[in-house]
Scaffold this motif. Sequence first.
Motif, PDB file in Angstrom:
ATOM      1  N   GLU A 188      -6.836   5.834  -3.426  1.00 31.86           N
ATOM      2  CA  GLU A 188      -5.692   6.727  -3.251  1.00 31.86           C
ATOM      3  C   GLU A 188      -5.608   7.738  -4.392  1.00 31.86           C
ATOM      4  O   GLU A 188      -5.241   8.896  -4.183  1.00 31.86           O
ATOM      5  CB  GLU A 188      -4.394   5.914  -3.159  1.00 31.86           C
ATOM      6  N   SER A 189      -5.960   7.311  -5.602  1.00 40.19           N
ATOM      7  CA  SER A 189      -5.949   8.259  -6.730  1.00 40.19           C
ATOM      8  C   SER A 189      -6.990   9.361  -6.526  1.00 40.19           C
ATOM      9  O   SER A 189      -6.764  10.515  -6.903  1.00 40.19           O
ATOM     10  CB  SER A 189      -6.194   7.528  -8.055  1.00 40.19           C
ATOM     11  N   ILE A 190      -8.111   9.017  -5.908  1.00 38.23           N
ATOM     12  CA  ILE A 190      -9.117  10.039  -5.586  1.00 38.23           C
ATOM     13  C   ILE A 190      -8.567  10.983  -4.522  1.00 38.23           C
ATOM     14  O   ILE A 190      -8.682  12.209  -4.644  1.00 38.23           O
ATOM     15  CB  ILE A 190     -10.430   9.382  -5.118  1.00 38.23           C
ATOM     16  N   LEU A 237       0.823  -1.202   0.000  1.00 39.31           N
ATOM     17  CA  LEU A 237       0.000   0.000   0.000  1.00 39.31           C
ATOM     18  C   LEU A 237       0.859   1.254   0.000  1.00 39.31           C
ATOM     19  O   LEU A 237       0.511   2.253  -0.642  1.00 39.31           O
ATOM     20  CB  LEU A 237      -0.946  -0.009   1.195  1.00 39.31           C
ATOM     21  N   ASN A 238       2.007   1.225   0.668  1.00 44.01           N
ATOM     22  CA  ASN A 238       2.923   2.359   0.625  1.00 44.01           C
ATOM     23  C   ASN A 238       3.487   2.562  -0.773  1.00 44.01           C
ATOM     24  O   ASN A 238       3.649   3.700  -1.226  1.00 44.01           O
ATOM     25  CB  ASN A 238       4.061   2.171   1.635  1.00 44.01           C
ATOM     26  N   VAL A 239       3.792   1.469  -1.462  1.00 44.51           N
ATOM     27  CA  VAL A 239       4.233   1.567  -2.855  1.00 44.51           C
ATOM     28  C   VAL A 239       3.128   2.175  -3.705  1.00 44.51           C
ATOM     29  O   VAL A 239       3.374   3.060  -4.531  1.00 44.51           O
ATOM     30  CB  VAL A 239       4.650   0.182  -3.402  1.00 44.51           C
ATOM     31  N   PHE A 240       1.892   1.725  -3.488  1.00 42.41           N
ATOM     32  CA  PHE A 240       0.768   2.275  -4.246  1.00 42.41           C
ATOM     33  C   PHE A 240       0.635   3.780  -4.015  1.00 42.41           C
ATOM     34  O   PHE A 240       0.403   4.549  -4.961  1.00 42.41           O
ATOM     35  CB  PHE A 240      -0.526   1.565  -3.869  1.00 42.41           C
ATOM     36  N   ASP A 241       0.778   4.221  -2.764  1.00 39.52           N
ATOM     37  CA  ASP A 241       0.729   5.658  -2.480  1.00 39.52           C
ATOM     38  C   ASP A 241       1.763   6.412  -3.313  1.00 39.52           C
ATOM     39  O   ASP A 241       1.468   7.450  -3.916  1.00 39.52           O
ATOM     40  CB  ASP A 241       1.013   5.919  -0.995  1.00 39.52           C
ATOM     41  N   ASP A 242       2.988   5.890  -3.332  1.00 37.12           N
ATOM     42  CA  ASP A 242       4.073   6.553  -4.053  1.00 37.12           C
ATOM     43  C   ASP A 242       3.836   6.571  -5.556  1.00 37.12           C
ATOM     44  O   ASP A 242       4.065   7.588  -6.221  1.00 37.12           O
ATOM     45  CB  ASP A 242       5.406   5.866  -3.757  1.00 37.12           C
ATOM     46  N   ILE A 243       3.373   5.436  -6.097  1.00 31.98           N
ATOM     47  CA  ILE A 243       3.174   5.355  -7.544  1.00 31.98           C
ATOM     48  C   ILE A 243       2.066   6.299  -7.986  1.00 31.98           C
ATOM     49  O   ILE A 243       2.206   7.021  -8.982  1.00 31.98           O
ATOM     50  CB  ILE A 243       2.849   3.908  -7.977  1.00 31.98           C
ATOM     51  N   VAL A 244       0.972   6.323  -7.253  1.00 34.21           N
ATOM     52  CA  VAL A 244      -0.107   7.264  -7.593  1.00 34.21           C
ATOM     53  C   VAL A 244       0.435   8.683  -7.616  1.00 34.21           C
ATOM     54  O   VAL A 244       0.124   9.476  -8.513  1.00 34.21           O
ATOM     55  CB  VAL A 244      -1.278   7.136  -6.597  1.00 34.21           C
ATOM     56  N   GLY A 245       1.282   9.005  -6.651  1.00 34.30           N
ATOM     57  CA  GLY A 245       1.853  10.346  -6.599  1.00 34.30           C
ATOM     58  C   GLY A 245       2.738  10.675  -7.784  1.00 34.30           C
ATOM     59  O   GLY A 245       2.828  11.836  -8.190  1.00 34.30           O
ATOM     60  N   ARG A 246       3.390   9.670  -8.351  1.00 39.04           N
ATOM     61  CA  ARG A 246       4.297   9.903  -9.481  1.00 39.04           C
ATOM     62  C   ARG A 246       3.575   9.999 -10.825  1.00 39.04           C
ATOM     63  O   ARG A 246       4.087  10.581 -11.769  1.00 39.04           O
ATOM     64  CB  ARG A 246       5.319   8.764  -9.577  1.00 39.04           C
TER      65      ARG A 246
END
Length: 198
Positions: free
Chosen positions: A76-78, A43-52
């Motif tokens: 997270e994208s929302i 989930l932390n990776v997902f947070d970072d990827i969405v941010g990038r």
Amino acid sequence: LMDTHHHSLKYEQQLRLDQGKKLRASESWGWTGDKDLTNASMLNVFDDIVGRLDDGAVWVEVGVWCGAGIRYAMEESIRQDKEIDFHGVDLFVTEFNGQAQLDVFRLNTGLHSYMLTTHVEESVKAAMLFDEVDFVFIDADHSYESVIADLDAWWPKTKYIAGDDYTPEHPGVVQAVDEFKEKNNLNLTVRGITWELF
């Protein structure tokens, strides 16, 4: 003038997020999606990827199980105000608590189905549907042969790929990721049990 369409869409999305919180403790969830569990690194990776990623980016998850991971990414994208095109790839041949996997997946992702395309397809064949994607997450069959096939199929489509279960309990994942890294001279990072190649 205020963009009323944009405002109403954001309001609708927030309602969906609020409704989604009620499902997190449900057994049909597969796992709760909370970051204090073993899936925290993913989930932390997902947070970072969405941010990038930029608006309009294409996100593919291969092996969606009951939808908890991809649903978290959509939410997270929302939260980050990103418009991302999500795709879930799975054969959907198993059951969860006596229910068909696809039915559970649709239940768990239904609030955000407008953001998601579901592909009932084998991973390598699904890869042929795309010319280019921005991010791929691999969490399907954990055998060495399957992970290598997934990497071979999806890496030419993207320059950022990740997956789960990089642990001694899944030696096929570790072997495939390590070999693919060396063969293609890539960078590998591991956070918890989540691996990333770029």
